[in-house]
Design a protein around this motif. Structure first.
Motif, short mmCIF file in Angstrom:
data_model
loop_
_atom_site.label_atom_id
_atom_site.label_comp_id
_atom_site.label_asym_id
_atom_site.label_seq_id
_atom_site.Cartn_x
_atom_site.Cartn_y
_atom_site.Cartn_z
N GLU A 1 0.82 -1.21 0.00
CA GLU A 1 0.00 0.00 0.00
C GLU A 1 0.85 1.26 0.00
N TYR A 2 2.06 1.15 0.57
CA TYR A 2 2.89 2.34 0.73
C TYR A 2 3.93 2.50 -0.39
N THR A 3 3.67 1.87 -1.53
CA THR A 3 4.57 2.02 -2.67
C THR A 3 4.71 3.50 -3.07
N ASN A 4 3.60 4.24 -3.04
CA ASN A 4 3.68 5.66 -3.41
C ASN A 4 4.51 6.46 -2.42
N GLY A 5 4.44 6.12 -1.14
CA GLY A 5 5.25 6.80 -0.14
C GLY A 5 6.73 6.52 -0.31
N TYR A 6 7.05 5.34 -0.85
CA TYR A 6 8.44 4.98 -1.11
C TYR A 6 8.97 5.65 -2.37
N PHE A 7 8.12 5.82 -3.37
CA PHE A 7 8.56 6.32 -4.66
C PHE A 7 8.91 7.81 -4.63
N THR A 8 8.34 8.55 -3.73
CA THR A 8 8.56 9.99 -3.73
C THR A 8 9.40 10.43 -2.54
N GLY A 9 9.91 11.63 -2.62
CA GLY A 9 10.67 12.21 -1.52
C GLY A 9 12.13 11.78 -1.52
N PHE A 10 12.96 12.58 -0.86
CA PHE A 10 14.40 12.35 -0.80
C PHE A 10 14.88 12.67 0.61
N GLU A 11 15.73 11.80 1.16
CA GLU A 11 16.19 12.00 2.54
C GLU A 11 17.25 13.09 2.58
N PHE A 12 16.76 14.32 2.47
CA PHE A 12 17.65 15.48 2.43
C PHE A 12 18.27 15.77 3.79
N GLY A 13 17.51 15.61 4.88
CA GLY A 13 17.99 15.98 6.20
C GLY A 13 19.07 15.05 6.72
N MET A 14 18.70 13.80 6.95
CA MET A 14 19.62 12.87 7.61
C MET A 14 20.72 12.34 6.69
N ILE A 15 20.53 12.37 5.38
CA ILE A 15 21.55 11.86 4.47
C ILE A 15 22.10 12.97 3.59
N GLY A 16 21.22 13.72 2.94
CA GLY A 16 21.66 14.69 1.95
C GLY A 16 22.63 15.72 2.49
N ILE A 17 22.28 16.32 3.61
CA ILE A 17 23.13 17.38 4.16
C ILE A 17 24.48 16.83 4.59
N GLY A 18 24.46 15.70 5.31
CA GLY A 18 25.71 15.13 5.79
C GLY A 18 26.62 14.70 4.65
N LEU A 19 26.07 14.03 3.66
CA LEU A 19 26.87 13.54 2.54
C LEU A 19 27.34 14.70 1.66
N PHE A 20 26.44 15.64 1.39
CA PHE A 20 26.78 16.77 0.53
C PHE A 20 27.88 17.63 1.15
N THR A 21 27.74 17.96 2.43
CA THR A 21 28.74 18.82 3.07
C THR A 21 30.06 18.08 3.29
N ALA A 22 30.00 16.76 3.50
CA ALA A 22 31.24 16.00 3.66
C ALA A 22 32.07 16.03 2.38
N ILE A 23 31.41 16.07 1.23
CA ILE A 23 32.11 16.04 -0.06
C ILE A 23 32.43 17.44 -0.57
N TRP A 24 31.44 18.35 -0.52
CA TRP A 24 31.61 19.65 -1.15
C TRP A 24 31.73 20.81 -0.16
N GLY A 25 31.56 20.55 1.12
CA GLY A 25 31.77 21.60 2.11
C GLY A 25 30.50 22.32 2.51
N MET A 26 30.48 22.81 3.74
CA MET A 26 29.31 23.49 4.29
C MET A 26 28.98 24.77 3.51
#
Length: 311
Positions: free
Chosen positions: A93-118
């Motif tokens: 039932e939650y296929t649509n909830g899985y297909f959309t959205g991006f984990e910007f907070g817990m993954i995106g910020i940490g990974l992005f800043t670790a590679i390209w800087g704050m």
């Protein structure tokens, strides 16, 4: 190549350190929960406030905000259509909830800043602004209504304004559009405050990578179902994402780093909050998606390696 290794190796070293912390019981589960609290309530809000306060929120970028919002909406609809049309491949039932959205907070910020800087964070924050509105005012309310049977506007607003991360985004955005941040930056007290927030934000990337490494357990989940979900989401996200970026490049003036940040954004895994919004009477589904998100995250890291090698 050397620069790519310099940027990426620390990420994998920190991930590996997290794995070792778990393997040798250097920190307990309670201690890791404490680190998560520091991230969610202190470090992440500090980084988000600075990012949204300094992001380019000019009228031209309103279209980026709107297009990313629509991208999330279309992906949600696609997930629902796949569940309806192909229940054998997409039974949940939650296929649509899985297909959309991006984990910007817990993954995106940490990974992005670790590679390209704050200092580069405002670029991806501007891209993610439409996504954050979608998550908090569309995604979370819809999933909540499916869990409780109703949508309560007052509850949505209360949750928004009592969550440290969303408060930080709101305040940063407000200071940005009112042009208050430059005024704060011009006085000693304001400079001290900003410097303090920058110091706090500096611990975000390593802590997040430690916790991701600690969380890697490689529990067995259905292989066929996992591959179908991962590959199909990647297919639709990449096709729609590339098309959207091409549209943005036609009508708006964006630089090469914006394009890199956009790719980095759409490579992120689905929202980690998805299992929290699932009905409690679906323990198998909750367990499956909790593990699937970890595997997807590792594949996202591989996507970042490819991204850095081709751009």
């Amino acid at each position: 190549m050397n620069q790519m290794l310099v940027s990426l190796l620390p990420v994998f070293i920190l991930l590996g350190t997290g794995v070792l912390i778990r393997k040798f019981s250097i920190l307990s589960g309670e201690a890791i929960d404490g680190l998560k609290t520091i991230i969610i309530k202190i470090a992440l809000p500090s980084a988000l406030f600075l990012a949204f306060a300094q992001a380019d929120m000019g009228i031209e970028n309103f279209w980026i905000f709107l297009l990313v919002f629509l991208l999330c909406a279309v992906l949600y609809i696609i997930g629902g259509l796949l569940h309806t049309a192909l229940p054998g491949l997409f039974p949940d039932e939650y296929t649509n909830g899985y297909f959309t959205g991006f984990e910007f907070g817990m993954i995106g910020i940490g990974l992005f800043t670790a590679i390209w800087g704050m200092e580069r964070l405002p670029t991806i924050a501007m891209i993610a602004s439409g996504h954050e509105v979608f998550i908090w005012f569309v995604y979370a309310p819809i999933l909540t209504s499916r869990k409780t049977g109703s949508i309560k506007i007052d509850r949505i607003l209360k949750d928004f304004f009592r969550t440290p991360t969303t408060i930080a985004i709101f305040l940063g955005f407000l200071m940005n559009v009112l042009h208050v941040f430059p005024e704060i930056s011009s006085v000693i007290a304001g400079q001290a405050l900003i410097h303090s927030l920058e110091m706090i934000s500096g611990v975000l990337a390593p802590l997040i990578l430690f916790i991701i490494g600690y969380s890697i357990s490689f529990k067995k989940i259905p292989l066929k179902k996992s591959l179908v979900l991962i590959l199909s989401r990647w297919f639709f996200v990449l096709i729609l994402g590339f098309g959207l970026l091409h549209l943005i490049k036609i009508f708006l003036s964006v630089d090469e780093f914006f394009q890199l940040a956009f790719y980095a954004f759409i490579l992120l895994p689905p929202p980690f909050i998805l299992p929290l919004y699932m009905k409690e009477d679906r323990p198998a589904e909750i367990s499956f998606y909790s593990e699937l998100l970890i595997y997807y995250t590792l594949i996202s890291f591989a996507g970042y390696v490819v991204l850095m090698s081709v751009i």
